[in-house]
Design a protein around this motif. Structure first.
Motif, short mmCIF file in Angstrom:
data_model
loop_
_atom_site.label_atom_id
_atom_site.label_comp_id
_atom_site.label_asym_id
_atom_site.label_seq_id
_atom_site.Cartn_x
_atom_site.Cartn_y
_atom_site.Cartn_z
N GLY A 1 0.82 -1.21 0.00
CA GLY A 1 0.00 0.00 0.00
C GLY A 1 0.85 1.26 0.00
O GLY A 1 2.01 1.24 0.43
N ALA A 2 0.28 2.33 -0.47
CA ALA A 2 0.98 3.61 -0.51
C ALA A 2 0.91 4.27 0.86
O ALA A 2 -0.15 4.32 1.48
CB ALA A 2 0.35 4.51 -1.56
N GLU A 3 2.05 4.74 1.34
CA GLU A 3 2.09 5.41 2.64
C GLU A 3 1.62 6.85 2.57
O GLU A 3 1.18 7.41 3.55
CB GLU A 3 3.50 5.33 3.22
N ARG A 4 1.76 7.45 1.38
CA ARG A 4 1.28 8.82 1.20
C ARG A 4 0.71 8.95 -0.21
O ARG A 4 1.09 8.20 -1.11
CB ARG A 4 2.39 9.83 1.45
N PRO A 5 -0.18 9.91 -0.43
CA PRO A 5 -0.80 10.07 -1.76
C PRO A 5 0.24 10.40 -2.83
O PRO A 5 1.25 11.06 -2.56
CB PRO A 5 -1.77 11.23 -1.58
N SER A 6 -0.03 9.97 -4.04
CA SER A 6 0.88 10.19 -5.17
C SER A 6 0.91 11.63 -5.62
O SER A 6 1.87 12.07 -6.22
CB SER A 6 0.47 9.32 -6.34
N GLY A 7 -0.18 12.34 -5.40
CA GLY A 7 -0.29 13.70 -5.91
C GLY A 7 -1.01 13.77 -7.24
O GLY A 7 -1.23 14.86 -7.77
N PHE A 8 -1.39 12.61 -7.81
CA PHE A 8 -2.15 12.64 -9.05
C PHE A 8 -3.54 13.19 -8.75
O PHE A 8 -4.23 12.71 -7.86
CB PHE A 8 -2.29 11.23 -9.65
N VAL A 9 -3.96 14.18 -9.50
CA VAL A 9 -5.27 14.80 -9.28
C VAL A 9 -6.40 14.03 -9.95
O VAL A 9 -7.56 14.33 -9.73
CB VAL A 9 -5.29 16.28 -9.74
N ASP A 10 -6.06 13.03 -10.76
CA ASP A 10 -7.07 12.29 -11.51
C ASP A 10 -7.05 10.78 -11.20
O ASP A 10 -7.38 9.97 -12.04
CB ASP A 10 -6.90 12.51 -13.01
N SER A 11 -6.68 10.43 -9.98
CA SER A 11 -6.58 9.00 -9.65
C SER A 11 -7.76 8.47 -8.84
O SER A 11 -7.72 7.36 -8.35
CB SER A 11 -5.28 8.71 -8.90
N ALA A 12 -8.83 9.24 -8.73
CA ALA A 12 -10.01 8.77 -7.99
C ALA A 12 -10.74 7.70 -8.81
O ALA A 12 -10.55 7.58 -10.01
CB ALA A 12 -10.95 9.94 -7.71
N ILE B 1 6.70 2.62 -10.17
CA ILE B 1 6.41 1.99 -11.45
C ILE B 1 5.78 2.98 -12.43
O ILE B 1 5.91 2.82 -13.63
CB ILE B 1 5.51 0.75 -11.25
N THR B 2 5.12 4.00 -11.94
CA THR B 2 4.54 5.00 -12.82
C THR B 2 4.97 6.40 -12.41
O THR B 2 5.17 6.67 -11.22
CB THR B 2 3.00 4.94 -12.87
N VAL C 1 -12.39 3.58 -9.33
CA VAL C 1 -12.21 2.15 -9.10
C VAL C 1 -10.73 1.74 -9.09
O VAL C 1 -10.35 0.80 -8.40
CB VAL C 1 -13.03 1.32 -10.11
N PHE C 2 -9.87 2.45 -9.83
CA PHE C 2 -8.46 2.07 -9.90
C PHE C 2 -7.57 2.91 -8.99
O PHE C 2 -6.34 2.82 -9.07
CB PHE C 2 -7.95 2.17 -11.34
N ALA C 3 -8.15 3.73 -8.12
CA ALA C 3 -7.38 4.65 -7.28
C ALA C 3 -6.30 3.94 -6.47
O ALA C 3 -5.14 4.37 -6.46
CB ALA C 3 -8.32 5.43 -6.35
N ASP C 4 -6.65 2.86 -5.79
CA ASP C 4 -5.68 2.15 -4.96
C ASP C 4 -4.56 1.56 -5.82
O ASP C 4 -3.39 1.63 -5.45
CB ASP C 4 -6.36 1.06 -4.14
N ASP C 5 -4.92 1.00 -6.97
CA ASP C 5 -3.92 0.42 -7.87
C ASP C 5 -2.94 1.49 -8.36
O ASP C 5 -1.73 1.27 -8.38
CB ASP C 5 -4.60 -0.24 -9.08
N ILE C 6 -3.47 2.64 -8.73
CA ILE C 6 -2.63 3.75 -9.22
C ILE C 6 -1.70 4.23 -8.11
O ILE C 6 -0.50 4.44 -8.33
CB ILE C 6 -3.51 4.90 -9.74
N GLU C 7 -2.23 4.38 -6.91
CA GLU C 7 -1.42 4.84 -5.78
C GLU C 7 -0.30 3.85 -5.47
O GLU C 7 0.83 4.23 -5.19
CB GLU C 7 -2.29 5.07 -4.55
N ARG C 8 -0.60 2.55 -5.54
CA ARG C 8 0.42 1.53 -5.28
C ARG C 8 1.51 1.55 -6.36
O ARG C 8 2.69 1.41 -6.05
CB ARG C 8 -0.22 0.14 -5.20
#
Length: 146
Positions: A85-96, A111-112, A98-105
């Motif tokens: 899991g991500a310890e802090r938010p990525s800062g992406f403003v468009d990651s909300a 990886i991204t 169904v895939f939010a957790d996957d994007i944050e990880r």
């Protein structure tokens, strides 16, 4: 988990899935998906379903000819690599969504880097070049420049 260990783990899971998915299911309609029967990549599709990497695009459907979005690719990579899991938010403003957790990880694991400053562009299709970059970072391939 270190990337080299992840790489070995992914290879092992996919190899085992390819062996364990019974060949008798191919084309029989008894696999995870009905719309891959007879497709040239049916065995690979069924293997990643068996490994828990894909859930398809609908009930008993994989949609083998459909393009993959960046959000879907984030989910595939997260499931394949079992990312922490991500310890802090990525800062992406468009990651909300169904895939939010996957994007944050993916972001937390390095990886991204997104598609633009502070954007992931999860609804955009994954280009072959982007896929190469995702896989290079995910698998920490030797000899590759960053």
């Amino acid at each position: 988990m270190r990337r080299a260990t992840r790489s070995a783990s992914v290879a092992l899971v996919l190899a085992l899935s390819a062996v364990l998915v019974p060949s008798a299911l191919a084309g029989s309609g008894r696999g995870a998906f009905l719309d891959d029967d007879g497709h040239p990549h049916e065995h690979s599709i069924e293997a990643i379903a068996y490994a828990g990497i894909t859930e398809g695009c609908g009930p008993r459907r994989f949609c083998p000819q459909a393009p993959v979005t960046r959000g879907e690719m984030a989910a595939f990579l997260n499931r394949a690599l079992d990312l922490p899991g991500a310890e802090r938010p990525s800062g992406f403003v468009d990651s909300a969504g169904v895939f939010a957790d996957d994007i944050e990880r993916l972001a937390a694991s390095g990886i991204t880097e997104g598609c633009a400053p502070r954007r992931f562009c999860q609804a955009a299709p994954v280009t072959r070049g982007e896929m190469a970059a995702f896989l290079n970072r995910a698998l920490d391939l030797p000899g590759a420049e960053r």
